[in-house]
Design a protein around this motif. Sequence first.
Motif, PDB file in Angstrom:
ATOM      1  N   VAL A  77       1.117  -0.958   0.034  1.00 48.32           N
ATOM      2  CA  VAL A  77       0.142  -0.167  -0.363  1.00 48.32           C
ATOM      3  C   VAL A  77       0.821   1.078  -0.215  1.00 48.32           C
ATOM      4  O   VAL A  77       2.338   1.657   0.702  1.00 48.32           O
ATOM      5  CB  VAL A  77      -1.256  -0.038   1.348  1.00 48.32           C
ATOM      6  N   LEU A  78       0.371   2.184  -0.777  1.00 46.88           N
ATOM      7  CA  LEU A  78       1.333   3.671  -0.871  1.00 46.88           C
ATOM      8  C   LEU A  78       1.042   4.345   0.061  1.00 46.88           C
ATOM      9  O   LEU A  78      -0.888   4.803   0.174  1.00 46.88           O
ATOM     10  CB  LEU A  78       0.906   4.001  -2.225  1.00 46.88           C
ATOM     11  N   ASP A  89      -6.923   9.615  -8.672  1.00 47.45           N
ATOM     12  CA  ASP A  89      -7.923   8.571  -8.869  1.00 47.45           C
ATOM     13  C   ASP A  89      -7.187   7.405  -9.318  1.00 47.45           C
ATOM     14  O   ASP A  89      -7.686   6.338  -8.417  1.00 47.45           O
ATOM     15  CB  ASP A  89      -8.966   8.704  -9.664  1.00 47.45           C
ATOM     16  N   ALA A  90      -6.535   7.037 -10.130  1.00 49.37           N
ATOM     17  CA  ALA A  90      -5.660   5.877 -10.434  1.00 49.37           C
ATOM     18  C   ALA A  90      -4.636   4.935  -9.880  1.00 49.37           C
ATOM     19  O   ALA A  90      -4.676   3.672  -9.223  1.00 49.37           O
ATOM     20  CB  ALA A  90      -4.530   5.647 -11.340  1.00 49.37           C
ATOM     21  N   LEU A  91      -4.213   5.233  -8.106  1.00 44.90           N
ATOM     22  CA  LEU A  91      -3.684   5.045  -7.145  1.00 44.90           C
ATOM     23  C   LEU A  91      -4.634   5.033  -5.571  1.00 44.90           C
ATOM     24  O   LEU A  91      -4.320   4.384  -4.864  1.00 44.90           O
ATOM     25  CB  LEU A  91      -2.491   5.665  -7.152  1.00 44.90           C
ATOM     26  N   ARG A  92      -5.999   5.852  -6.069  1.00 43.75           N
ATOM     27  CA  ARG A  92      -6.253   5.611  -4.814  1.00 43.75           C
ATOM     28  C   ARG A  92      -6.891   4.457  -4.263  1.00 43.75           C
ATOM     29  O   ARG A  92      -7.116   4.442  -2.961  1.00 43.75           O
ATOM     30  CB  ARG A  92      -8.106   6.553  -4.717  1.00 43.75           C
ATOM     31  N   LEU A  93      -7.266   3.420  -5.024  1.00 43.96           N
ATOM     32  CA  LEU A  93      -7.613   2.401  -3.971  1.00 43.96           C
ATOM     33  C   LEU A  93      -6.791   1.158  -3.874  1.00 43.96           C
ATOM     34  O   LEU A  93      -6.417   0.752  -3.166  1.00 43.96           O
ATOM     35  CB  LEU A  93      -8.042   1.145  -4.842  1.00 43.96           C
ATOM     36  N   VAL A  94      -4.843   1.851  -3.759  1.00 47.88           N
ATOM     37  CA  VAL A  94      -4.134   0.670  -3.444  1.00 47.88           C
ATOM     38  C   VAL A  94      -2.961   2.286  -2.688  1.00 47.88           C
ATOM     39  O   VAL A  94      -1.762   2.224  -2.054  1.00 47.88           O
ATOM     40  CB  VAL A  94      -3.031   0.455  -3.807  1.00 47.88           C
ATOM     41  N   SER A  95      -3.851   3.489  -1.964  1.00 43.18           N
ATOM     42  CA  SER A  95      -3.562   4.355  -1.148  1.00 43.18           C
ATOM     43  C   SER A  95      -3.329   4.565   0.360  1.00 43.18           C
ATOM     44  O   SER A  95      -5.091   4.472   0.514  1.00 43.18           O
ATOM     45  CB  SER A  95      -2.889   5.440  -1.825  1.00 43.18           C
ATOM     46  N   THR A  96      -3.081   5.454   0.915  1.00 39.57           N
ATOM     47  CA  THR A  96      -3.404   5.578   2.346  1.00 39.57           C
ATOM     48  C   THR A  96      -2.629   7.017   2.870  1.00 39.57           C
ATOM     49  O   THR A  96      -1.874   7.405   2.032  1.00 39.57           O
ATOM     50  CB  THR A  96      -3.035   4.531   3.164  1.00 39.57           C
TER      51      THR A  96
END
Length: 98
Positions: A77-78, A89-96
């Motif tokens: 997770v980023l 948006d392209a990274l939102r599901l794998v980010s915090t």
Amino acid sequence: MRARIEDDLLFLHHEDLPGYKKGGSVVRNSYFWALKSIAGQASRQRDWEYESEIWIALGRMLMSFTESGYLGYRETVLEFPITQGEIPDALRLVSTWE
């Protein structure tokens, strides 16, 4: 993994990147090579760089490794600093946020 965005480049902190170990875990080594193969710059002891054009692919790859269950959550997770602003948006599901 600690991450930041500057000038449409995503940087992954070099201390958080997976290491390659000859004879090590197949999943972890595959993760290393997958991340390295799509990086614009991937030098030792330096942050790896990813151009915005491949963020969708990076996000999908991170999600795939996250869902596999073989790697820890913090490894896939980023983590962006709160000062970063909005997560793309392209990274939102794998980010915090850190």
